[in-house]
Design an enzyme around this catalytic site. Structure first.
Site, PDB file in Angstrom:
ATOM      1  N   SER A 180       0.819  -1.147  -0.056  1.00 60.57           N
ATOM      2  CA  SER A 180       0.118   0.024   0.109  1.00 60.57           C
ATOM      3  C   SER A 180       0.844   1.289  -0.061  1.00 60.57           C
ATOM      4  O   SER A 180       1.761   1.372  -0.867  1.00 60.57           O
ATOM      5  CB  SER A 180      -0.851  -0.042   1.054  1.00 60.57           C
ATOM      6  OG  SER A 180      -1.844   1.057   1.204  1.00 60.57           O
ATOM      7  N   THR A 181       0.831   2.190   1.034  1.00 55.08           N
ATOM      8  CA  THR A 181       1.525   3.396   0.982  1.00 55.08           C
ATOM      9  C   THR A 181       2.979   3.119   0.864  1.00 55.08           C
ATOM     10  O   THR A 181       3.569   2.289   1.555  1.00 55.08           O
ATOM     11  CB  THR A 181       1.194   4.160   2.197  1.00 55.08           C
ATOM     12  OG1 THR A 181      -0.090   4.085   2.660  1.00 55.08           O
ATOM     13  CG2 THR A 181       1.628   5.594   2.249  1.00 55.08           C
ATOM     14  N   HIS A 206      -2.575  -1.030  -3.355  1.00 54.57           N
ATOM     15  CA  HIS A 206      -3.762  -0.120  -3.271  1.00 54.57           C
ATOM     16  C   HIS A 206      -3.544   0.932  -4.328  1.00 54.57           C
ATOM     17  O   HIS A 206      -2.555   1.821  -4.116  1.00 54.57           O
ATOM     18  CB  HIS A 206      -4.015   0.263  -1.820  1.00 54.57           C
ATOM     19  CG  HIS A 206      -4.083  -0.953  -1.003  1.00 54.57           C
ATOM     20  ND1 HIS A 206      -4.027  -0.811   0.555  1.00 54.57           N
ATOM     21  CD2 HIS A 206      -4.625  -2.196  -0.970  1.00 54.57           C
ATOM     22  CE1 HIS A 206      -4.261  -1.858   1.053  1.00 54.57           C
ATOM     23  NE2 HIS A 206      -4.771  -2.643   0.051  1.00 54.57           N
ATOM     24  N   MET A 299      -0.166   1.171   5.071  1.00 54.54           N
ATOM     25  CA  MET A 299      -0.830   1.516   6.070  1.00 54.54           C
ATOM     26  C   MET A 299      -2.103   0.459   6.402  1.00 54.54           C
ATOM     27  O   MET A 299      -2.709  -0.019   5.419  1.00 54.54           O
ATOM     28  CB  MET A 299      -1.532   2.661   5.843  1.00 54.54           C
ATOM     29  CG  MET A 299      -2.424   3.431   6.790  1.00 54.54           C
ATOM     30  SD  MET A 299      -3.071   5.144   6.102  1.00 54.54           S
ATOM     31  CE  MET A 299      -3.852   4.768   4.519  1.00 54.54           C
ATOM     32  N   ASP A 302      -4.428  -4.579   6.165  1.00 54.09           N
ATOM     33  CA  ASP A 302      -4.945  -5.635   4.762  1.00 54.09           C
ATOM     34  C   ASP A 302      -3.782  -6.392   4.326  1.00 54.09           C
ATOM     35  O   ASP A 302      -2.701  -6.180   4.264  1.00 54.09           O
ATOM     36  CB  ASP A 302      -5.169  -4.668   3.703  1.00 54.09           C
ATOM     37  CG  ASP A 302      -5.629  -5.480   2.537  1.00 54.09           C
ATOM     38  OD1 ASP A 302      -6.552  -6.570   2.588  1.00 54.09           O
ATOM     39  OD2 ASP A 302      -5.781  -5.053   1.134  1.00 54.09           O
TER      40      ASP A 302
END
Length: 367
Positions: A180-181, A206, A299, A302
């Site tokens: 993600s991030t 993401h 972050m 997930d």
């Protein structure tokens, strides 16, 4: 209830649109843990406001007057590195500029709010607030030197075809990745060293619709393996990486002896579509011990449960270590859940993954 004594995250919003600045201010100030300390119509004004207010996070429009947003970001990350969230337009050019901004050191990005349309603003507000919170906690890095390729440049060049007769090139083995991030740059670092005969790679990052295709093309222009946005029903082959399209879950399925990529528009999981948990869970169910799982910077949580299910199905799993993560959220949760076999720094990840694959291949030959 006692009030939090934690200082609010101060945010400087830079955008040439007065309407967007007003909307961003309204959204950010509605959050209990952050506030807009100032707004700027262009980077030259922003430069003085940064000195004056010393904000925790900067939101920056990618296309700006007087000084290009990328030029400003490059100077900023060289002279005064700080957490930056890019505000991007939903266009092909916007996606390419945004990916370059992430290379330069921006923590994350959001697409421009739909000004004048209140439907869906709650969801947008939560997304923006989450990204600002993550940015405030992120490890900011100065941009490394990056070799650039035109999007899709390598698609025209012929890439080596994996030798499927090589016992270490198994069509059964897969590398399954979630991020993600900070994940776009982490994925690039993971894929770049992979040899042309690496196992098939499936990736859930993401990212909103409209950006994953540009992301895949950019990687395809740099990597020795072929990188593409996944398509429904296509066979998962060695020497290829498949990135989940924005707004679709990527699912590993089987068709006879072959692995196949399926796309699903099922509801978001952990507020995400694509969801890392969905991909990891399908890998556990359909590939089991033939999978190497990798969870990278990001972050939230997930992927934590899905990684545990992969490990319980016999997979060997890796998590990126805290020191090399932009945000140590998803790897921390996966480690805490108990689904991680090995923790590794990003700089070592590919070497360790390939070493593990080689040892799996050698054991297969002995059997």
């Amino acid at each position: 209830m006692a009030r939090s004594t934690e200082p609010k995250i101060s945010v400087l919003c830079v955008d040439d649109s007065a309407l967007v600045r007003s909307l961003m201010t309204e959204i950010i100030n509605s959050q209990p843990d952050m506030h807009v300390c100032a707004t700027a119509p262009d980077p030259l004004v922003a430069r003085e406001l940064i000195k004056q207010h010393n904000p925790d996070v900067l939101t920056l429009d990618v296309e700006m007057p007087r000084m290009d947003g990328l030029d400003f970001l490059e100077k900023l990350m060289r002279l005064r590195p700080m957490p930056v969230v890019m505000v991007s337009s939903l266009t092909e050019r916007g996606s390419e500029i945004t990916l370059r901004a992430l290379e330069l050191g921006a923590v994350d990005f959001v697409t421009k709010p739909r000004v004048g349309i209140r439907d869906g603003m709650l969801e947008y507000s939560e997304k923006l607030a989450d990204k600002i919170r993550a940015a405030a906690r992120a490890r900011v890095r100065q941009a490394p030197h990056v070799v650039h390729a035109a999007p899709g440049a390598a698609a025209a060049a012929s890439k080596p075809t994996p030798n499927l007769n090589n016992p270490l090139v198994s069509t059964e083995k897969l590398i399954i990745v979630g991020a993600s991030t900070g994940g776009t740059e982490a994925i690039r670092e993971l894929l770049l060293p992979l040899p042309p005969d690496a196992p098939g790679v499936m990736i859930a990052q993401h990212m909103p619709p409209g950006f994953t295709k540009s992301f895949a093309q950019r990687l395809n222009g740099l990597c020795r393996i072929a990188v593409k946005e996944a398509e429904h029903g296509e066979r998962v082959l060695p020497g290829h990486a498949y990135i989940a399209p924005g707004d679709a879950h990527l699912v590993l399925a089987r068709s006879g002896a072959n692995y196949v990529a399926h796309l699903s528009d099922a509801p978001p999981v952990n507020r995400h579509r694509p969801s890392v948990d969905v991909l990891f869970r399908s890998a556990a169910q359909n590939a089991g011990k033939n999978v190497l799982g990798v969870i990278l910077t990001g972050m939230g949580r997930d992927g934590a449960q899905g990684m545990l299910e992969m490990q319980q199905a016999g997979a060997y799993t890796f998590a990126q270590d805290e020191a090399s993560c932009v945000v140590f959220g998803m790897p921390r949760e996966a480690i805490a859940t108990g689904g991680v076999s090995e923790v590794a720094p990003l700089s070592e990840m590919t070497r360790r993954v390939m070493a593990r694959l080689n040892s799996m291949g050698e054991r297969t030959q002995r059997v």
